[in-house]
Write a protein that holds these residues in place. Structure first.
Motif, PDB file in Angstrom:
ATOM      1  N   ASP A 144       0.845  -4.736   4.041  1.00 28.29           N
ATOM      2  CA  ASP A 144      -0.173  -5.296   4.939  1.00 28.29           C
ATOM      3  C   ASP A 144      -0.268  -6.795   4.670  1.00 28.29           C
ATOM      4  N   GLY A 167       1.015  -4.549   9.636  1.00 27.43           N
ATOM      5  CA  GLY A 167       1.522  -3.618   8.628  1.00 27.43           C
ATOM      6  C   GLY A 167       2.994  -3.327   8.886  1.00 27.43           C
ATOM      7  N   VAL A 216       0.865  -1.185   0.000  1.00 23.72           N
ATOM      8  CA  VAL A 216       0.000   0.000   0.000  1.00 23.72           C
ATOM      9  C   VAL A 216       0.897   1.229   0.000  1.00 23.72           C
ATOM     10  N   ARG A 217       0.570   2.194  -0.855  1.00 22.36           N
ATOM     11  CA  ARG A 217       1.315   3.455  -0.875  1.00 22.36           C
ATOM     12  C   ARG A 217       0.876   4.260   0.335  1.00 22.36           C
ATOM     13  N   ASP A 218       1.824   4.781   1.109  1.00 25.89           N
ATOM     14  CA  ASP A 218       1.491   5.481   2.348  1.00 25.89           C
ATOM     15  C   ASP A 218       2.349   6.741   2.387  1.00 25.89           C
ATOM     16  N   ALA A 219       1.748   7.876   1.935  1.00 27.33           N
ATOM     17  CA  ALA A 219       2.484   9.134   1.770  1.00 27.33           C
ATOM     18  C   ALA A 219       3.691   8.883   0.870  1.00 27.33           C
ATOM     19  N   ASP A 220       4.926   9.220   1.337  1.00 27.57           N
ATOM     20  CA  ASP A 220       6.077   9.001   0.465  1.00 27.57           C
ATOM     21  C   ASP A 220       6.746   7.655   0.743  1.00 27.57           C
ATOM     22  N   GLN A 221       6.039   6.816   1.528  1.00 28.28           N
ATOM     23  CA  GLN A 221       6.583   5.499   1.858  1.00 28.28           C
ATOM     24  C   GLN A 221       5.666   4.406   1.327  1.00 28.28           C
ATOM     25  N   TRP A 222       6.067   3.155   1.619  1.00 33.56           N
ATOM     26  CA  TRP A 222       5.223   2.011   1.304  1.00 33.56           C
ATOM     27  C   TRP A 222       4.915   1.259   2.582  1.00 33.56           C
ATOM     28  N   ARG A 223       3.815   0.549   2.525  1.00 29.81           N
ATOM     29  CA  ARG A 223       3.467  -0.296   3.658  1.00 29.81           C
ATOM     30  C   ARG A 223       3.074  -1.672   3.110  1.00 29.81           C
ATOM     31  N   ARG A 241       6.435  -1.036   7.441  1.00 29.02           N
ATOM     32  CA  ARG A 241       6.830   0.060   6.557  1.00 29.02           C
ATOM     33  C   ARG A 241       8.028  -0.323   5.715  1.00 29.02           C
TER      34      ARG A 241
END
Ligand SMILES: [Zn+2]
Length: 671
Positions: free
Chosen positions: A457, A496, A448-455, A498
């Motif tokens: 799940d 989750g 999952v794209r999470d702001a400028d990072q990835w996560r 990061r």
């Protein structure tokens, strides 16, 4: 006599369970003289035993011996009873006085048959002798045994001058007169009975200075054929002593010996190990099994397991020897060993996968999987949980508190709890008391794209009731795998993680650090499934007589035979026969033919063995040979290859072998 060896595991050698019940009782002191004539097989003995005051007790001796004299404080004792081919004399309770028992006995030992194979040796527990070698196991009651009482002893052995005898303990004197050799041994550590070995040995000896500055005598007593191996075995022994003195504490005895045997045995006793001549020639014995046996002087023969509540010593020894040497060789090597253990576990039928606490000593392959490998995995997980340094502190504490006495799993837990300042009750309870192992599943995962990072799940699942697990998962984000640990104690949970880079995949327990039942794809089929699973059905096709003889040697249970004309059984299948008949059977039932791996061998193959998984999930094990003689030639070697998925044989020699690759549970993460 105590545990069997790692080689016992690798080669399927002799292992005799240890009579340990007597360890904590007050010991009797024995002063014994024994004369052995390997040519005539005569044994004569006499001795005096000093028995501390206290409860009634029994003296037992194998009934092959004539008792020439028996006196208790100068008088004949009360009635004799007979039990299981052993005579027993009962001594009434005596609260006040120390009693003195004098016995003289004489009898004839069994002839040593050096051409026995390992299963025949396993069945023979009598005392044997020949000029080539003498082996008198304590369990055979070749000397009077005080039931339920350990003994401390001085033992004088009188044998032909060309021979040397050895028992646990320190050699106090060694002299020759009139063609006879007289050797005196002393052992102060209470032991249930004496194991005696003798042979035409050449001796290599040296002194080793222990961590507490004591001089420890190291000896190799080897037959002429292998005498040149003495120095290298002593070099290896020194290395192991240094390793374990640093890791645990000073070596607890005054000597250690490596002794050769004309039969394919593998025994470990306090202060010595007794190994078949052919076994000693195998290089891995020095590199692995010897260290395992040296370590048993701490775990097993230094601190004794409490057999009533479970034997921890094999698991801890396997972890600190076999597994530790693989770790020294590199993480990938150690991972392979753990994976092999987990594959073995997956090959067990649910009924054989007993709670670890019920393991006392090895009698079947399935006990080895539970008692050695499941237990070793417990220590892998414990160290992962509390950390290396704390783990080692716990070990040293356990050693210093329990040296010379019986200790239980609970004593081990307490030592690690004190070292780590953590409550480990739940950890030990689930791994010791529950049968089987967790079925852990990586059920789904997505990036999952999470702001400028990835996560990442992901969801884990396990069967009910849930284990409390610390689960390693590895995320691959292009720059190598990064391992994360998550606590998972329910039947299902979503987590989750990061990741700075776009993740490519996630893998469950990539280094096989958890004791768990591998999923079908993770556990490729190995020969051991057919060997151990009692539901295995055997089909013979071509050279049926040789095929049946082979199947009986390989399978640990009574054969369940089925005709080749019968429909394919809904059970694991062992198919044994001649190449043409085997191929016909496989084709008729739509089973996979011989895989390509088995054909790419330059030698002249005479037999092929391989495993496969049917589309319905059952394992098929196939033994296909050129002729009846080729089938017969597999009888000796094949039982030793339980870990393999496939082998190619030229006569009795395996010229190629391998394990089908295991596929870890992994999810590709779509971007
Ligand atoms: Zn062992």
């Amino acid at each position: 006599m105590t545990r069997g060896l790692t080689i016992a595991l690798l080669l399927g050698l002799l292992v005799v369970p240890c009579a340990n019940a007597a360890r904590d009782a007050a010991p009797v002191r024995a002063d014994i003289e024994v004369r052995i004539d390997p040519e005539t097989r005569e044994l004569t003995g006499r001795g005096a035993w000093t028995v501390p005051p206290g409860e009634s007790l029994a003296i037992s001796l194998d009934d092959r011996f004539d008792v020439l004299r028996l006196k208790v404080d100068g008088r004949p004792p009360s009635a004799v009873t007979q039990r299981d081919g052993r005579r027993q004399w009962r001594l009434a309770r005596s609260d006040a006085a120390t009693r003195r028992v004098e016995i003289e006995w004489r009898g004839r030992l069994d002839p040593l048959e050096a051409d026995l194979d390992h299963r025949q040796v396993l069945r023979h527990v009598g005392p044997v002798t020949a000029p080539r070698g003498t082996f008198l196991p304590g369990a055979a009651q070749w000397h009077p045994v005080f039931v339920g009482r350990p003994l401390q002893y001085t033992l004088r052995v009188d044998i032909p001058q060309s021979q040397r005898a050895i028992v646990a303990g320190d050699l106090a004197s060694d002299s020759n007169t009139d063609g006879r050799r007289l050797q005196t041994y002393r052992f102060e550590q209470p032991d249930p009975a004496i194991d005696l070995m003798a042979g035409p040995y050449r001796v290599t000896e040296r002194k080793f200075t222990g961590a507490d500055n004591r001089k420890i005598t190291l000896r190799a007593l080897l037959h002429e054929d292998v005498a040149d191996l003495g120095a290298s075995y002593l070099d290896a022994t020194e290395r192991y002593l240094r390793l374990y003195e640093r890791w645990i504490g000073p070596y607890p005895y005054g000597s250690f010996s490596i002794v050769s045997s004309p039969t394919p045995t593998g025994f470990g006793m306090p202060t010595l190990t007794y190994l078949g001549i052919d076994v000693l020639r195998l290089p891995f014995i020095r590199d692995t099994s010897l260290g395992h046996e040296v370590l048993h002087n701490w775990w097993g023969n230094g601190v004794y397991p409490d057999y009533a509540t479970g034997n921890w010593s094999e698991g801890l020894t396997t972890f600190m020897a076999d597994h530790a040497y693989r770790e020294q060789a590199g993480p990938a090597v150690a991972r392979e060993l753990r994976l092999a253990w987990l594959r073995d576990l997956a090959a067990l039928d649910a009924g054989q996968d007993q709670p670890l606490r019920e393991f006392t000593s090895r009698t079947h392959g399935s006990d080895q999987v539970v008692g050695y490998h499941k237990a070793a995995m417990l220590f892998v997980m414990l160290r992962d949980t509390i950390g290396d340094e704390t783990f080692d502190q716990g070990l040293r504490r356990f050693w210093s508190e329990h040296r010379g006495s019986i200790a239980s799993w609970e004593d081990l837990r307490t030592a690690f709890e004190r070292a780590s300042q953590r409550d480990l009750a739940g950890f030990f309870a689930q791994w010791l008391n529950r049968a089987g192992a967790p079925n852990l599943r990586l059920e789904s995962a997505q990036a999952v794209r999470d702001a400028d990072q990835w996560r990442v799940d992901f969801t884990l699942g396990q069967d009910r009731p849930a284990y409390q697990l610390r689960v390693p998962v590895a995320v691959d984000a292009g720059s190598g795998q990064q391992v994360h640990w998550v606590d998972f104690d329910r039947e299902r949970a979503t987590f989750g993680l990061r990741s700075a880079q776009p993740p490519r995949s996630i893998t469950l327990d990539p280094d096989a650090r958890l004791l768990r039942r591998l999923a079908p794809g993770e556990a490729p089929p190995i020969l051991r499934s057919a060997m151990l699973d009692p539901t295995t059905v055997t089909v013979l096709t071509g050279a049926e007589e040789a095929g049946a003889a082979l199947a009986r040697r390989v399978v640990e249970h009574p054969l369940q035979l089925r005709s080749p004309e019968a429909p394919l059984p809904a059970a694991p299948l062992l198919l044994v026969g001649l190449e043409r008949d085997v191929n016909r059977y496989l084709a008729r039932h739509g089973l996979p033919l011989r895989p390509a791996e088995l054909s790419a061998t330059p030698d002249r193959p005479t037999a092929w063995v391989w495993t496969a998984t049917r589309t319905t999930g059952e394992t098929v094990t196939i033994v296909s040979a050129r002729d009846a003689a080729a089938l017969a030639a597999l009888g000796r070697p094949l039982p030793h290859y339980g870990r393999q998925s496939w082998l190619v044989f030229a006569g009795g020699t395996a010229t190629a072998r391998g394990t089908w690759p295991s596929r870890p549970q992994s999810v590709r993460l779509d971007r």
